[in-house]
Design a protein around this motif. Sequence first.
Motif, mmCIF file in Angstrom:
data_model
loop_
_atom_site.group_PDB
_atom_site.id
_atom_site.type_symbol
_atom_site.label_atom_id
_atom_site.label_comp_id
_atom_site.label_asym_id
_atom_site.label_seq_id
_atom_site.Cartn_x
_atom_site.Cartn_y
_atom_site.Cartn_z
ATOM 1 N N GLY A 68 -8.715 -5.746 2.513
ATOM 2 C CA GLY A 68 -9.762 -5.768 1.486
ATOM 3 C C GLY A 68 -9.364 -5.135 0.166
ATOM 4 N N GLY A 69 -8.115 -5.250 -0.226
ATOM 5 C CA GLY A 69 -7.679 -4.730 -1.516
ATOM 6 C C GLY A 69 -7.297 -3.261 -1.537
ATOM 7 N N VAL A 70 -7.251 -2.634 -0.363
ATOM 8 C CA VAL A 70 -6.825 -1.240 -0.244
ATOM 9 C C VAL A 70 -5.950 -1.106 1.003
ATOM 10 N N VAL A 86 -1.908 0.220 -5.017
ATOM 11 C CA VAL A 86 -0.774 0.304 -5.931
ATOM 12 C C VAL A 86 -0.567 1.748 -6.374
ATOM 13 N N VAL A 87 0.676 2.209 -6.292
ATOM 14 C CA VAL A 87 0.985 3.561 -6.762
ATOM 15 C C VAL A 87 1.049 3.568 -8.281
ATOM 16 N N ARG A 88 0.771 4.716 -8.853
ATOM 17 C CA ARG A 88 0.875 4.865 -10.305
ATOM 18 C C ARG A 88 2.341 4.775 -10.715
ATOM 19 N N PRO A 89 2.642 4.102 -11.815
ATOM 20 C CA PRO A 89 4.040 3.970 -12.247
ATOM 21 C C PRO A 89 4.750 5.321 -12.389
ATOM 22 N N SER A 90 4.073 6.329 -12.878
ATOM 23 C CA SER A 90 4.695 7.645 -13.069
ATOM 24 C C SER A 90 5.076 8.292 -11.741
#
Length: 97
Positions: free
Chosen positions: A51-53, A22-26
């Motif tokens: 595997g979650g990445v 997941v990318v950072r919202p900013s």
Amino acid sequence: VATGRRTEGGFVVFSKSSAVLVVRPSAEAQYPNTIALRQRLIQDRTLIEQGGVYVFTKDVEFTSPSAAAAVVHGGSANGLTAWKDKSGKTLKEHEDA
């Protein structure tokens, strides 16, 4: 966990390296080019979810260590300090030596 090395053209991230899912919202507002690059890598299956990445399916050369680190970290990153060798020495420390 990502591995790579400095190249004449920038920085290559090696196959089997991982990147955050997941990318950072900013990042979406501040770094749209980084987000667009990640999306292209996902769409062409260079980055696949596992595997979650995200995992790199091949070596990828970026224009700079920071561009590579930003894709791996999901947002802004200083590649000179983000990339470290096994002993913890940063890329900047290697280049200053």
